[in-house]
Motif scaffolding. Structure first.
Motif, short mmCIF file in Angstrom:
data_model
loop_
_atom_site.label_atom_id
_atom_site.label_comp_id
_atom_site.label_asym_id
_atom_site.label_seq_id
_atom_site.Cartn_x
_atom_site.Cartn_y
_atom_site.Cartn_z
N LEU A 1 0.81 -1.22 0.00
CA LEU A 1 0.00 0.00 0.00
C LEU A 1 0.84 1.26 0.00
N GLY A 2 2.08 1.14 0.50
CA GLY A 2 2.94 2.31 0.57
C GLY A 2 2.61 3.23 1.73
N VAL A 3 1.88 2.73 2.74
CA VAL A 3 1.52 3.52 3.91
C VAL A 3 1.65 2.65 5.16
N ARG A 4 1.85 3.29 6.29
CA ARG A 4 1.85 2.56 7.56
C ARG A 4 0.42 2.47 8.07
N LEU A 5 -0.01 1.27 8.38
CA LEU A 5 -1.37 1.05 8.87
C LEU A 5 -1.45 1.13 10.39
#
Length: 300
Positions: free
Chosen positions: A44-48
């Motif tokens: 996703l390219g993001v920190r969840l």
């Protein structure tokens, strides 16, 4: 990467509160859980999630992705049930929010009927007089009383309610029956603070809205207590019509000053409608719309 499996792992980590607990629930080794979560974030390219030695918290992106993941997995499960002919068999956990008294008196019977019909459905009922956020708190259906803001959610109106003034026959026999709101100045009142001020009540008449000073001999913080006090001859009270519906039917309370009652407020079933609803939600909505419409008509 199997994105469906990754979503399931992410949801399990959030629900269980830790990677190790999620691994036990999924019967998956801890390193595998950690790797799948890391792979999902990389994809996703993001920190969840923000992870520390003490706790795990969702990021803003994580909260949005959690909502979407739950919806996607619900739709996948629904599609699988449809494919094998199980579309009419509701299953899974259904989360319902409702006001305290309304939920106890009128939503619980709907839930009882649903559970008796559907062995594979479990229900979590959240009773509160504050409005929950359906998307953030993963609520499937909420019962809302009053005007609704423009939220993008779907609303199905099932009836209306209004504020009513009432007292017991014994109290009225002893103290007389008020004919106009101003007559309340000479009466003893029981105030439910969630609905009215203990010092003055507002009424609608030919000249608009007026505030009438009252004497609250008793002030309570629940509608149940106000109704019980009025039934026990302690004074005149003001509640929502459904909160005293059974007492009106039994004639243990008398409804007063009907011509001065405010405009009724709508009662809605509120839910997110982003495509085909799960069978569990459709079944509850059908049962609730029918029963609530009936009981609200009876309380008018």
């Amino acid at each position: 990467m199997d994105r469906i499996e990754a979503m399931a792992v992410f949801i399990a980590v959030v629900d269980e509160g830790s990677l190790s607990a999620a691994g036990r629930r999924l019967q998956m080794p801890l390193p595998t859980v950690s790797r799948k979560l890391a792979d999902l974030e990389a994809h996703l390219g993001v920190r969840l999630m923000n992870r520390s030695t003490r706790q795990m918290t969702l990021t803003d992106a994580g909260r949005d992705y959690l909502i979407a993941s739950r919806e996607i997995l619900d739709r996948v499960a629904e599609a699988e049930r449809t494919a094998i002919g199980g579309n009419m068999n509701p299953r899974g956990e259904l989360v319902i929010a409702a006001p305290l008294v309304f939920g106890r008196y009128h939503v619980l019977p709907v839930i009882k009927e649903l559970l008796s019909q559907s062995d594979d459905v479990n229900v979590r009922l959240v009773l509160s007089d504050t409005n929950a956020n359906l998307l953030e708190e993963n609520i499937d259906v909420a019962v809302r009383i009053g005007a609704l803001p423009d939220s993008g959610l779907t609303a199905r109106q099932v009836g209306e309610i209004t504020r009513v003034v009432c007292a017991s026959p014994a109290y009225l026999e002893q103290h007389g029956t008020p004919k106009t709101p101003s007559d309340l100045r000479n009466h003893e009142c029981v105030t439910f603070t969630g609905l009215s001020s203990p010092h003055a009540w507002s009424f609608v008449g030919a000249k608009g809205t007026t505030r009438v000073p009252i004497r609250s001999r008793l002030t309570v913080n629940t509608a149940d207590a106000a109704v019980a006090a009025a039934t026990s001859d302690l004074g005149i009270t003001r509640v929502l019509c459904y909160q005293a519906a059974s007492q009106f039917a039994q004639r243990s309370l008398v409804r007063l000053l009907r011509e001065y009652e405010p405009t009724p407020s709508p009662v809605n079933l509120l839910y997110a409608n982003q495509g085909r609803l799960p069978a569990k939600t459709r079944c509850f909505l059908a049962l609730a719309a029918n029963r609530l419409a009936h009981v609200l008509r009876a309380s008018e």
